[in-house]
Motif scaffolding. Structure first.
Motif, PDB file in Angstrom:
ATOM      1  N   GLU A   1       0.793  -1.215   0.000  1.00 34.37           N
ATOM      2  CA  GLU A   1       0.000   0.000   0.000  1.00 34.37           C
ATOM      3  C   GLU A   1       0.838   1.284   0.000  1.00 34.37           C
ATOM      4  O   GLU A   1       0.584   2.207  -0.770  1.00 34.37           O
ATOM      5  CB  GLU A   1      -0.927   0.009   1.229  1.00 34.37           C
ATOM      6  CG  GLU A   1      -1.856  -1.198   1.326  1.00 34.37           C
ATOM      7  CD  GLU A   1      -2.884  -1.215   0.214  1.00 34.37           C
ATOM      8  OE1 GLU A   1      -3.239  -0.141  -0.306  1.00 34.37           O
ATOM      9  OE2 GLU A   1      -3.342  -2.330  -0.143  1.00 34.37           O
ATOM     10  N   ALA A   2       1.848   1.340   0.865  1.00 36.34           N
ATOM     11  CA  ALA A   2       2.554   2.602   1.073  1.00 36.34           C
ATOM     12  C   ALA A   2       3.699   2.835   0.095  1.00 36.34           C
ATOM     13  O   ALA A   2       3.959   3.970  -0.315  1.00 36.34           O
ATOM     14  CB  ALA A   2       3.086   2.655   2.512  1.00 36.34           C
ATOM     15  N   LEU A   3       4.379   1.767  -0.301  1.00 41.32           N
ATOM     16  CA  LEU A   3       5.634   1.931  -1.037  1.00 41.32           C
ATOM     17  C   LEU A   3       5.444   2.608  -2.391  1.00 41.32           C
ATOM     18  O   LEU A   3       6.241   3.465  -2.780  1.00 41.32           O
ATOM     19  CB  LEU A   3       6.305   0.561  -1.218  1.00 41.32           C
ATOM     20  CG  LEU A   3       7.693   0.575  -1.874  1.00 41.32           C
ATOM     21  CD1 LEU A   3       8.669   1.395  -1.048  1.00 41.32           C
ATOM     22  CD2 LEU A   3       8.210  -0.849  -2.053  1.00 41.32           C
ATOM     23  N   LYS A   4       4.403   2.253  -3.112  1.00 41.77           N
ATOM     24  CA  LYS A   4       4.236   2.778  -4.466  1.00 41.77           C
ATOM     25  C   LYS A   4       4.024   4.290  -4.477  1.00 41.77           C
ATOM     26  O   LYS A   4       4.418   4.973  -5.424  1.00 41.77           O
ATOM     27  CB  LYS A   4       3.086   2.065  -5.179  1.00 41.77           C
ATOM     28  CG  LYS A   4       1.752   2.152  -4.462  1.00 41.77           C
ATOM     29  CD  LYS A   4       0.709   1.301  -5.177  1.00 41.77           C
ATOM     30  CE  LYS A   4      -0.617   1.293  -4.422  1.00 41.77           C
ATOM     31  NZ  LYS A   4      -1.621   0.427  -5.088  1.00 41.77           N
ATOM     32  N   ASN A   5       3.384   4.833  -3.441  1.00 39.05           N
ATOM     33  CA  ASN A   5       3.198   6.284  -3.368  1.00 39.05           C
ATOM     34  C   ASN A   5       4.406   6.982  -2.748  1.00 39.05           C
ATOM     35  O   ASN A   5       4.773   8.078  -3.162  1.00 39.05           O
ATOM     36  CB  ASN A   5       1.945   6.609  -2.558  1.00 39.05           C
ATOM     37  CG  ASN A   5       0.668   6.256  -3.300  1.00 39.05           C
ATOM     38  OD1 ASN A   5       0.596   6.376  -4.518  1.00 39.05           O
ATOM     39  ND2 ASN A   5      -0.336   5.812  -2.572  1.00 39.05           N
TER      40      ASN A   5
END
Length: 237
Positions: free
Chosen positions: A153-157
């Motif tokens: 969830e967090a890494l791509k943004n």
């Protein structure tokens, strides 16, 4: 030079990305503090000094790696281009690949460590900011583990600001090969540039400067295009 810079970039992404994820997962603990201290130390030491330390440790005290040249002179080289590592993989000559990586490892690590520290610090900070957002909290409520929350969830943004930095730093990484290549007697543009200065070969110096300038422009243009491609807010105006 491009092969060396690309290998160093991949190492920096692997080291910096891994430590950033671990630091974000263990935020507020001694693990994060240790990562911050290690990143600060890695960033404060320039790449050529890392090269000298690696030569002393793994070339003199514990001689396990080659400290000079790009490939062992006794090997038969069937290469057509100067991209020896790529060609050795394509030709399935893994004996040559092993030898090339043995010569490339220490200069690549020397170049990668300062960049890895920058990536680690920026990506960790971005992850810590993203981990407090609502959609990440919702993922935790659904039962995802902290590692799954970060990776899915967090890494791509969080990686978007890091992408821009990596592009800019990659151009500096190529420039940093000048001293590191000389230090390890590594065949490349950097070594050629120093020889040209010593021999006062002005046309060659001008040509090398133009090549470096062209690389910088192309790399920054590529990064801007990738950022626009990966950021939906830019794509949809």
């Amino acid at each position: 030079t491009l092969e060396l810079a690309i290998v160093a970039l991949l190492m920096a992404l692997a080291i910096g990305g891994t430590t950033a994820i671990i630091g974000a997962r263990e935020r507020g603990t001694a693990v994060e503090a240790g990562i911050d201290i290690a990143s600060g130390a890695a960033l404060s030491i320039p790449d050529f000094l890392w090269g000298l330390v690696l030569i002393l440790l793994f070339g003199v005290l514990v001689p396990v790696f080659d400290i000079s040249g790009r490939v062992s002179p006794q090997l038969d080289l069937p290469f057509v281009t100067q991209f020896y590592l790529f060609e050795s993989i394509v030709r399935l000559r893994f004996d040559l690949t092993k030898d090339l990586l043995g010569h490339m490892l220490m200069p690549a690590v020397a170049l990668a460590l300062p960049l890895a520290a920058i990536i680690s610090q920026l990506l960790k900070q971005s992850l810590k900011e993203v981990l407090d957002l609502d959609y990440v909290v919702l993922a935790r409520v659904k039962g995802f583990s902290e590692t799954q929350v970060i990776l899915r969830e967090a890494l791509k943004n969080a990686a978007l600001p890091t992408l821009t930095l990596v592009g800019v730093q990659f151009t500096f990484l190529i420039g940093g090969t000048v001293i590191v290549e000389r230090l390890f007697s590594y065949e490349g543009l950097g070594n050629m540039a120093i020889d040209a200065v010593i021999n006062r070969d002005l046309p060659l110096i001008q040509g090398i400067v133009l090549v470096f300038a062209l690389l910088f422009v192309l790399i920054n243009l590529t990064v801007d295009m990738m950022y626009a491609l990966l950021n939906p807010r830019l794509r949809h105006g």
